[in-house]
Motif scaffolding. Sequence first.
Motif, PDB file in Angstrom:
ATOM      1  N   ILE A   7       0.856  -1.191   0.000  1.00  0.00           N
ATOM      2  CA  ILE A   7       0.000   0.000   0.000  1.00  0.00           C
ATOM      3  C   ILE A   7       0.887   1.234   0.000  1.00  0.00           C
ATOM      4  N   LEU A   8       0.387   2.293  -0.589  1.00  0.00           N
ATOM      5  CA  LEU A   8       1.085   3.568  -0.581  1.00  0.00           C
ATOM      6  C   LEU A   8       0.382   4.492   0.391  1.00  0.00           C
ATOM      7  N   ILE A   9       1.149   5.123   1.245  1.00  0.00           N
ATOM      8  CA  ILE A   9       0.602   6.056   2.223  1.00  0.00           C
ATOM      9  C   ILE A   9       0.822   7.460   1.674  1.00  0.00           C
ATOM     10  N   GLY A  10      -0.240   8.029   1.173  1.00  0.00           N
ATOM     11  CA  GLY A  10      -0.200   9.313   0.488  1.00  0.00           C
ATOM     12  C   GLY A  10      -0.780   9.128  -0.899  1.00  0.00           C
ATOM     13  N   ALA A  11      -1.551  10.079  -1.355  1.00  0.00           N
ATOM     14  CA  ALA A  11      -2.220   9.948  -2.654  1.00  0.00           C
ATOM     15  C   ALA A  11      -2.069  11.207  -3.500  1.00  0.00           C
ATOM     16  N   GLY A  12      -0.982  11.920  -3.289  1.00  0.00           N
ATOM     17  CA  GLY A  12      -0.752  13.146  -4.037  1.00  0.00           C
ATOM     18  C   GLY A  12       0.202  12.944  -5.199  1.00  0.00           C
ATOM     19  N   GLY A  13       0.848  14.004  -5.581  1.00  0.00           N
ATOM     20  CA  GLY A  13       1.747  13.977  -6.729  1.00  0.00           C
ATOM     21  C   GLY A  13       2.924  13.030  -6.574  1.00  0.00           C
ATOM     22  N   HIS A  14       3.501  12.972  -5.386  1.00  0.00           N
ATOM     23  CA  HIS A  14       4.646  12.081  -5.181  1.00  0.00           C
ATOM     24  C   HIS A  14       4.222  10.619  -5.277  1.00  0.00           C
ATOM     25  N   ALA A  15       2.984  10.316  -4.902  1.00  0.00           N
ATOM     26  CA  ALA A  15       2.483   8.951  -5.020  1.00  0.00           C
ATOM     27  C   ALA A  15       2.515   8.496  -6.474  1.00  0.00           C
TER      28      ALA A  15
END
Length: 71
Positions: A7-15
């Motif tokens: 899972i990725l924690i964060g859903a912004g541009g860096h994600a």
Amino acid sequence: MSKPSLILIGAGGHARACIDVVEQEGKYEIAGLVGLPKEIGSRILGYPVFATDAQLGDLVDQYQFALVSLG
């Protein structure tokens, strides 16, 4: 042999950049992303935003691997 889920924690541009790297590496299957409450139900590059920080304690039992994708 199936790949381990991540899972990725964060859903912004860096994600988005992290998704690109994880896909290129090919060692993990991205299960989804943890984002803000207003992002729940949306998709980032095809992956669902399915949880918030408040649910991280529950996700620990479900996913062995996580990537912090905050820029």
